[in-house]
Design a protein around this motif. Structure first.
Motif, short mmCIF file in Angstrom:
data_model
loop_
_atom_site.label_atom_id
_atom_site.label_comp_id
_atom_site.label_asym_id
_atom_site.label_seq_id
_atom_site.Cartn_x
_atom_site.Cartn_y
_atom_site.Cartn_z
N TYR A 192 -0.82 13.89 -3.68
CA TYR A 192 -1.17 13.68 -2.78
C TYR A 192 -0.40 12.77 -1.24
N THR A 193 0.70 12.02 -2.14
CA THR A 193 1.06 11.30 -1.08
C THR A 193 2.88 12.27 -0.25
N ILE A 198 3.00 14.78 5.31
CA ILE A 198 3.68 15.75 5.86
C ILE A 198 2.77 15.82 6.79
N ILE A 199 0.89 15.87 6.40
CA ILE A 199 0.60 16.59 7.31
C ILE A 199 0.28 15.18 8.32
N THR A 200 0.65 13.83 8.24
CA THR A 200 0.11 13.07 9.46
C THR A 200 1.30 12.26 10.05
N TYR A 201 2.10 13.56 10.17
CA TYR A 201 3.66 12.84 9.90
C TYR A 201 3.33 13.98 12.11
N ILE A 206 6.11 8.48 12.21
CA ILE A 206 7.03 7.50 10.91
C ILE A 206 6.15 7.01 10.41
N ALA A 207 5.14 6.63 11.22
CA ALA A 207 4.11 5.50 10.62
C ALA A 207 3.66 5.66 9.62
N VAL A 212 3.39 4.46 3.59
CA VAL A 212 3.35 4.87 1.74
C VAL A 212 4.49 3.10 1.08
N THR A 213 5.66 3.28 2.13
CA THR A 213 6.05 2.29 1.78
C THR A 213 5.49 0.59 1.45
#
Length: 257
Positions: A192-193, A198-201, A206-207, A212-213
């Protein structure tokens, strides 16, 4: 495949308000699949909110404040208030300033106290405020954020559930903990992560990595806090994490993204 489908139905049965009136088998494979499907449930809930947003933009054209309120209400309706109930109970227990044993007793008390009510009001107001700010500023990628927040909050729930021991030896949370396969949950979390990053990039850059961080940092701190103040994890504390993590992520998006 069959276990995955049963797990998907179980995720609706236990973590949403959708009535699945069917006796489903609960064993290590199906319970593990249920937790692995939780982020997918979050995606569906976020997708519903995004659909409401598109309908509002095209047809209803409600004010930003009113729509922000509807977004929060929709989230409560879709979960049946399950996680919000955990947040309220946690507020009553923590702000009682009692020892761990007494806090756990308050945590199990179904009645709502003053501190639980105050905690509820603060949480709901913050969530409405953050969503309103995004709408007011006409933020780019808002549809992505509507989907990302419920997805990420449930990813955080997976990490917390797998890494934290349950306080009670009996109860639903303890049973699920005894049945779940940590390796499968970590595999699901990783998939999932990676897909999210990959998709949202391509949409928010970079958001996606920032979110995630921040998610991992927050869950780590929350885990230490619950162990210190309660001795471990309960179902209420897990539900409370889902709620406060959503607010935290909305705050990160508004303030820094």
């Amino acid at each position: 495949m069959k276990n995955s489908f049963i797990g998907f139905l179980l995720s609706f049965q236990f973590f949403s308000s959708l009535p699945i009136r069917k006796q489903l088998p609960m064993n290590q494979k199906t319970v593990s699949a249920m937790y692995a499907m939780l982020p997918a449930l979050g995606i569906l809930m976020g997708g519903t909110i995004s659909l409401l947003y598109l309908v509002n933009e095209q047809y209803l054209q409600l004010t930003n404040l009113l729509f922000a309120i509807l977004v929060v209400i929709a989230g409560i309706v879709m979960t049946g208030g399950l996680h919000l109930d955990g947040w309220i109970d946690m507020g009553d227990a923590y702000f009682s300033y009692q020892d761990k044993a007494r806090r756990l007793e308050i945590l199990e008390d179904p009645r709502v106290g003053a501190f639980g009510a105050i905690s509820l009001v603060v949480l709901v107001l913050l969530k409405i405020g953050f969503v309103f700010e995004l709408l007011h500023n006409d933020s780019e990628g808002i549809i992505i954020f509507f989907i990302a927040v419920p997805l990420l909050s449930r990813l955080g729930l997976l990490v917390y559930f797998v890494t934290t021991h349950t306080i009670k030896e009996k109860g639903l949370a303890a049973y699920f903990k005894s049945q779940v396969n940590p390796q499968k949950i970590w595999t699901a979390f990783t998939i999932y992560t990676l897909l999210f990053a990959i998709i949202t990039y391509f949409y928010i850059g970079i958001a996606s990595y920032v979110l995630v961080t921040c998610l991992l940092v927050f869950v780590t701190l929350y885990r230490k806090w619950t162990i210190k103040n309660f001795g471990g994890m309960t179902g209420d504390l897990a539900g409370a994490l889902n709620e406060v993590l959503e607010v935290f992520l909305w705050g990160i998006i508004v303030l820094f993204i």
